[in-house]
Design a protein around this motif. Structure first.
Motif, PDB file in Angstrom:
ATOM      1  N   THR A   1      -7.298   4.977   2.354  1.00 23.62           N
ATOM      2  CA  THR A   1      -6.291   4.254   1.341  1.00 23.62           C
ATOM      3  C   THR A   1      -5.330   3.425   1.917  1.00 23.62           C
ATOM      4  O   THR A   1      -5.122   2.500   1.646  1.00 23.62           O
ATOM      5  N   ARG A   2      -4.673   4.043   3.220  1.00 26.18           N
ATOM      6  CA  ARG A   2      -3.652   3.200   3.647  1.00 26.18           C
ATOM      7  C   ARG A   2      -4.085   1.977   4.267  1.00 26.18           C
ATOM      8  O   ARG A   2      -3.406   1.011   4.163  1.00 26.18           O
TER       9      ARG A   2
ATOM     10  N   THR B   1     -17.429   7.186  -1.032  1.00 25.58           N
ATOM     11  CA  THR B   1     -16.427   7.358  -2.000  1.00 25.58           C
ATOM     12  C   THR B   1     -16.824   7.526  -3.488  1.00 25.58           C
ATOM     13  O   THR B   1     -17.952   7.122  -3.440  1.00 25.58           O
TER      14      THR B   1
ATOM     15  N   THR C   1      -2.728   7.304  -5.938  1.00 23.79           N
ATOM     16  CA  THR C   1      -2.256   7.213  -4.566  1.00 23.79           C
ATOM     17  C   THR C   1      -2.265   5.735  -4.461  1.00 23.79           C
ATOM     18  O   THR C   1      -1.458   4.941  -3.958  1.00 23.79           O
ATOM     19  N   VAL C   2      -3.806   5.234  -4.645  1.00 16.50           N
ATOM     20  CA  VAL C   2      -3.844   3.723  -4.482  1.00 16.50           C
ATOM     21  C   VAL C   2      -2.954   2.875  -5.560  1.00 16.50           C
ATOM     22  O   VAL C   2      -2.562   1.969  -4.924  1.00 16.50           O
TER      23      VAL C   2
ATOM     24  N   GLY D   1      -4.562  12.013  -8.592  1.00 18.51           N
ATOM     25  CA  GLY D   1      -5.441  12.384  -7.533  1.00 18.51           C
ATOM     26  C   GLY D   1      -5.314  10.924  -6.636  1.00 18.51           C
ATOM     27  O   GLY D   1      -4.386  10.237  -6.488  1.00 18.51           O
ATOM     28  N   SER D   2      -6.629  10.611  -6.167  1.00 17.75           N
ATOM     29  CA  SER D   2      -6.738   9.412  -4.962  1.00 17.75           C
ATOM     30  C   SER D   2      -6.394   8.170  -6.053  1.00 17.75           C
ATOM     31  O   SER D   2      -5.778   7.237  -5.285  1.00 17.75           O
TER      32      SER D   2
ATOM     33  N   LYS E   1     -12.182  10.363   5.269  1.00 17.05           N
ATOM     34  CA  LYS E   1     -10.546  10.525   5.353  1.00 17.05           C
ATOM     35  C   LYS E   1      -9.766   9.747   4.600  1.00 17.05           C
ATOM     36  O   LYS E   1      -9.522   8.668   4.872  1.00 17.05           O
ATOM     37  N   GLU E   2      -9.707  10.358   3.486  1.00 11.80           N
ATOM     38  CA  GLU E   2      -9.108   9.338   2.240  1.00 11.80           C
ATOM     39  C   GLU E   2      -7.758   8.534   2.639  1.00 11.80           C
ATOM     40  O   GLU E   2      -7.289   7.430   2.305  1.00 11.80           O
ATOM     41  N   LYS E   3      -6.813   9.631   3.351  1.00 12.37           N
ATOM     42  CA  LYS E   3      -5.567   8.899   3.621  1.00 12.37           C
ATOM     43  C   LYS E   3      -5.562   7.627   4.368  1.00 12.37           C
ATOM     44  O   LYS E   3      -4.818   6.882   4.223  1.00 12.37           O
TER      45      LYS E   3
ATOM     46  N   TYR F   1     -11.525   6.146  -7.822  1.00  9.53           N
ATOM     47  CA  TYR F   1     -11.073   5.938  -6.629  1.00  9.53           C
ATOM     48  C   TYR F   1     -12.088   4.732  -5.885  1.00  9.53           C
ATOM     49  O   TYR F   1     -11.436   3.671  -5.524  1.00  9.53           O
ATOM     50  N   GLN F   2     -13.129   5.035  -6.007  1.00 12.78           N
ATOM     51  CA  GLN F   2     -14.167   4.104  -5.329  1.00 12.78           C
ATOM     52  C   GLN F   2     -14.060   2.777  -5.871  1.00 12.78           C
ATOM     53  O   GLN F   2     -13.960   1.592  -5.197  1.00 12.78           O
TER      54      GLN F   2
END
Length: 341
Positions: free
Chosen positions: A291-292, A325, A99-100, A95-96, A286-288, A329-330
């Motif tokens: 994150t970016r 969040t 990605t991070v 998951g998120s 908007k996680e994308k 992830y948070q």
């Protein structure tokens, strides 16, 4: 309290970042002063092997080390575990958070290059990501991204961008990718400032239709300090400022690109602060985008983005991320954010 040595080492870290050419940096992630890659690698190995995976340790280690330090940990890990750390992290996380963490295992230029690749791969282009990256990176950053893009994907960035966009939008992005922007000069050329301001006005608001080519060449070739003065001067010719003129003259992706450029010329960190605010405005962040920006700017200027965020949105970036969040992830994002303002 930090030890005096740690503070000195952090200060020197900041200093070398500034002396390393290009813009001064304002990172939230700085080199860990008592760095021991073998110890970190052992902690990561244990965290991955633990039943149910110890995500917190992975976050604690990797979000508090710079990219160069993370690479050293990866080498140490491979020596210890006889396998690749990135593959091991992929297998352990999802998951998120995955990605991070995988984003952090790339250099800033590698990360940007892979984000660009992802936004033009497959069906439909993610123009928004493409605009954000290509319109906000400096000349030096764009040159590095092009080099890395070629190494990673065996393709020219120019060709991929050209193949995936069209019209004036494509022309603008390609002009930026060429990275022909003048370097800032200590000499202020008032005549050129006036000529450019006049040309932007003549090419847009003054006439019917827009001479986009003229706008593209000025905005992709002039240095940033020069353009800041041009936009100031522009107001003496036009009843609208540059951003209002763009909104009146062009539409769609071209409008978004020109606006992003102008906002970044005027105050790049405020542009990112506003992007973060927009990404977290709705109920689900908007996680994308979130994150970016956090991953790509944490070793560049996230500290300054945080200041702009607080100044313009009345709340700290840290608190806003905490509200929008959750879970691992948070925790990873808050750690990269580097503190509450």
């Amino acid at each position: 309290m930090k030890s005096r040595m740690a503070m000195i080492s952090e200060f020197l870290g900041q200093l070398t970042l500034q002396l390393g050419g290009g813009d001064p940096t304002y990172p939230t992630v700085v080199p860990e002063s008592n760095f021991d890659p073998d110890k970190d690698a052992a902690r990561i190995e244990t965290a991955i092997k633990t039943k149910g995976v110890d995500e917190q340790t992975i976050i604690d280690v990797l979000t508090k080390r710079t990219y160069n330090q993370r690479r050293e940990i990866a080498f140490a890990y491979e020596r210890r575990a006889k396998k690749d750390m990135i593959s091991a992290l992929k297998g352990a996380l999802s998951g998120s958070l995955e990605t991070v963490i995988l984003g952090l295992m790339k250099s800033t230029a590698q990360y940007d290059a892979s984000e660009i690749k992802a936004s033009i791969k497959g069906l439909g282009t993610d123009e928004e990501s493409l605009i954000e990256i290509l319109c906000s990176r400096s000349n030096a950053e764009l040159k590095e991204i092009k080099k890395v893009y070629k190494e990673l994907f065996k393709k020219d960035l120019e060709k991929d961008v050209a193949g995936d966009t069209s019209g004036d939008f494509a022309k603008l992005l390609l002009a930026l990718v060429e990275a022909k922007r003048d370097e800032p000069s200590s000499i202020i050329d008032y005549q050129k400032i006036d000529e450019d301001a006049r040309a932007l006005y003549d090419a847009g608001v003054k006439r019917k239709g827009t001479d986009v080519k003229c706008w593209i060449s000025i905005m992709s070739e002039r240095s940033v300090p020069h353009l800041q003065k041009v936009f100031e001067r522009y107001k003496s010719y036009s009843p609208y400022d540059m951003q209002e003129s763009i909104r009146k003259e062009v539409k769609g992706d071209l409008e978004k690109s020109f606006l992003t450029l102008v906002q970044c010329f005027e105050n790049k960190q405020l542009y990112f602060a506003n992007r973060l605010q927009d990404a977290m405005k709705s109920k689900g962040a908007k996680e994308k985008v979130l994150t970016r920006i956090i991953v790509s700017r944490c070793e560049v200027d996230l500290k300054k983005i945080r200041q702009e965020f607080k100044a313009h949105h009345g709340k700290s970036l840290y608190q806003t991320i905490a509200e929008h969040t959750k879970g691992d992830y948070q925790r990873a994002l808050l750690s990269l954010c580097g503190g509450d303002d």
